[in-house]
Design a protein around this motif. Structure first.
Motif, PDB file in Angstrom:
ATOM      1  N   GLY A 171      10.512  -3.212  -2.215  1.00  0.00           N
ATOM      2  CA  GLY A 171      10.042  -2.118  -1.360  1.00  0.00           C
ATOM      3  C   GLY A 171       8.531  -2.014  -1.372  1.00  0.00           C
ATOM      4  N   HIS A 172       7.933  -2.157  -2.563  1.00  0.00           N
ATOM      5  CA  HIS A 172       6.464  -2.107  -2.679  1.00  0.00           C
ATOM      6  C   HIS A 172       5.818  -3.204  -1.832  1.00  0.00           C
ATOM      7  N   GLN A 173       6.378  -4.403  -1.916  1.00  0.00           N
ATOM      8  CA  GLN A 173       5.814  -5.532  -1.151  1.00  0.00           C
ATOM      9  C   GLN A 173       5.875  -5.260   0.353  1.00  0.00           C
ATOM     10  N   ALA A 174       7.016  -4.710   0.803  1.00  0.00           N
ATOM     11  CA  ALA A 174       7.167  -4.398   2.237  1.00  0.00           C
ATOM     12  C   ALA A 174       6.213  -3.280   2.643  1.00  0.00           C
ATOM     13  N   ALA A 175       6.023  -2.303   1.759  1.00  0.00           N
ATOM     14  CA  ALA A 175       5.146  -1.156   2.072  1.00  0.00           C
ATOM     15  C   ALA A 175       3.706  -1.601   2.281  1.00  0.00           C
ATOM     16  N   LEU A 176       3.279  -2.608   1.521  1.00  0.00           N
ATOM     17  CA  LEU A 176       1.888  -3.075   1.640  1.00  0.00           C
ATOM     18  C   LEU A 176       1.660  -3.916   2.897  1.00  0.00           C
ATOM     19  N   LYS A 177       2.750  -4.274   3.580  1.00  0.00           N
ATOM     20  CA  LYS A 177       2.621  -5.055   4.829  1.00  0.00           C
ATOM     21  C   LYS A 177       2.626  -4.173   6.077  1.00  0.00           C
ATOM     22  N   ILE A 178       2.869  -2.871   5.893  1.00  0.00           N
ATOM     23  CA  ILE A 178       2.870  -1.950   7.041  1.00  0.00           C
ATOM     24  C   ILE A 178       1.448  -1.844   7.587  1.00  0.00           C
ATOM     25  N   SER A 179       1.340  -1.682   8.888  1.00  0.00           N
ATOM     26  CA  SER A 179       0.035  -1.562   9.535  1.00  0.00           C
ATOM     27  C   SER A 179      -0.429  -0.100   9.498  1.00  0.00           C
ATOM     28  N   TYR A 180      -1.289   0.228   8.557  1.00  0.00           N
ATOM     29  CA  TYR A 180      -1.810   1.593   8.401  1.00  0.00           C
ATOM     30  C   TYR A 180      -3.183   1.700   9.062  1.00  0.00           C
ATOM     31  N   THR A 181      -3.623   2.937   9.292  1.00  0.00           N
ATOM     32  CA  THR A 181      -5.026   3.126   9.652  1.00  0.00           C
ATOM     33  C   THR A 181      -5.845   2.761   8.411  1.00  0.00           C
ATOM     34  N   ASP A 182      -7.102   2.428   8.602  1.00  0.00           N
ATOM     35  CA  ASP A 182      -7.969   2.077   7.455  1.00  0.00           C
ATOM     36  C   ASP A 182      -8.017   3.219   6.439  1.00  0.00           C
ATOM     37  N   GLU A 183      -8.078   4.461   6.964  1.00  0.00           N
ATOM     38  CA  GLU A 183      -8.165   5.634   6.084  1.00  0.00           C
ATOM     39  C   GLU A 183      -6.893   5.778   5.242  1.00  0.00           C
ATOM     40  N   ASN A 184      -5.737   5.597   5.882  1.00  0.00           N
ATOM     41  CA  ASN A 184      -4.478   5.764   5.147  1.00  0.00           C
ATOM     42  C   ASN A 184      -4.252   4.642   4.141  1.00  0.00           C
ATOM     43  N   LEU A 185      -4.678   3.442   4.487  1.00  0.00           N
ATOM     44  CA  LEU A 185      -4.558   2.321   3.545  1.00  0.00           C
ATOM     45  C   LEU A 185      -5.418   2.603   2.314  1.00  0.00           C
ATOM     46  N   GLN A 186      -6.620   3.124   2.550  1.00  0.00           N
ATOM     47  CA  GLN A 186      -7.510   3.459   1.437  1.00  0.00           C
ATOM     48  C   GLN A 186      -6.908   4.564   0.576  1.00  0.00           C
ATOM     49  N   LEU A 187      -6.304   5.549   1.245  1.00  0.00           N
ATOM     50  CA  LEU A 187      -5.645   6.649   0.542  1.00  0.00           C
ATOM     51  C   LEU A 187      -4.522   6.128  -0.359  1.00  0.00           C
ATOM     52  N   ILE A 188      -3.723   5.193   0.166  1.00  0.00           N
ATOM     53  CA  ILE A 188      -2.624   4.602  -0.608  1.00  0.00           C
ATOM     54  C   ILE A 188      -3.184   3.837  -1.801  1.00  0.00           C
ATOM     55  N   LYS A 189      -4.218   3.038  -1.554  1.00  0.00           N
ATOM     56  CA  LYS A 189      -4.828   2.270  -2.641  1.00  0.00           C
ATOM     57  C   LYS A 189      -5.398   3.191  -3.717  1.00  0.00           C
ATOM     58  N   ASP A 190      -6.035   4.284  -3.288  1.00  0.00           N
ATOM     59  CA  ASP A 190      -6.609   5.256  -4.248  1.00  0.00           C
ATOM     60  C   ASP A 190      -5.482   5.901  -5.080  1.00  0.00           C
ATOM     61  N   ALA A 191      -4.405   6.265  -4.380  1.00  0.00           N
ATOM     62  CA  ALA A 191      -3.268   6.919  -5.059  1.00  0.00           C
ATOM     63  C   ALA A 191      -2.649   5.988  -6.113  1.00  0.00           C
ATOM     64  N   LEU A 192      -2.623   4.699  -5.783  1.00  0.00           N
ATOM     65  CA  LEU A 192      -1.974   3.733  -6.679  1.00  0.00           C
ATOM     66  C   LEU A 192      -2.944   3.093  -7.669  1.00  0.00           C
TER      67      LEU A 192
END
Length: 194
Positions: A171-192
């Protein structure tokens, strides 16, 4: 002659099509829970094409008729939220069980679908985990953005972390392949902490 699965799917769609709440997607308006159901089913087949019939139905019926039990009908605190969530799962399972019985599924099949919808033995039952992965992936792809509009950064990081912790490695691998906005991708990376 339609199969029980086709009949059940059509009945689940018909129930969800009655949702008075609508959501805009790609300039078209859909009944909210019908759109959610379709997203769940599509994501399941993309993520795990050989999913059992039980999981396929559980994915489609995950939020069946959710509008009939609004969040506002429970106290607006943590206890009220947890009670609402618990009773919702039972409501979804019971509503789906009625549909499955009406199209001729066995009690064993119905019990398994109810088990999955109620998300029993998460992390221990492979199919419950599969369903949870799909729920999380659909949330991250389609419903994270509305949360971003409503909550502060710390709350969002907490939501992302809780979502992440419910998922499997696949699931984690699939989640990282989703097309996020740059801001949301950064938010996810910060959270993790990535």
């Amino acid at each position: 002659m339609l199969t029980p699965f086709q009949n059940a799917s059509a009945k689940i769609d018909a129930e969800n099509a009655q949702d008075p709440n609508s959501e805009l997607f790609q300039s078209k308006s859909y009944p909210k829970e019908l759109l959610y159901s379709n997203r769940m089913y599509k994501r399941l087949l993309d993520f795990h094409p050989n999913a059992s019939e039980e999981v396929q139905i559980a994915a489609k019926a995950q939020h069946i008729c959710r509008w009939k039990m609004p969040r506002e009908s429970y106290p607006m605190d943590r206890v009220g939220y947890l009670k609402w969530r618990e009773e919702l799962k039972k409501f979804h399972a019971k509503t789906t069980a009625g549909i499955l019985a009406s199209v001729g599924y066995s009690q064993e099949f119905i019990d398994r679908v109810s088990f999955l919808i109620e998300k029993k033995l998460l992390k221990k039952d492979e199919e419950t985990q599969l369903l949870e992965d799909v729920i999380c992936l659909v949330f991250l792809e389609f419903y994270l953005e509305p949360f971003v509009q409503k909550h502060d950064t710390e709350k969002l990081k907490n939501i992302i972390l809780k979502t992440w912790n419910k998922m499997s490695e696949k699931g984690h691998q699939a989640a990282l392949k989703i097309s996020y906005t740059d801001e949301n991708l950064q938010l996810i990376k910060d959270a993790l902490g990535l």
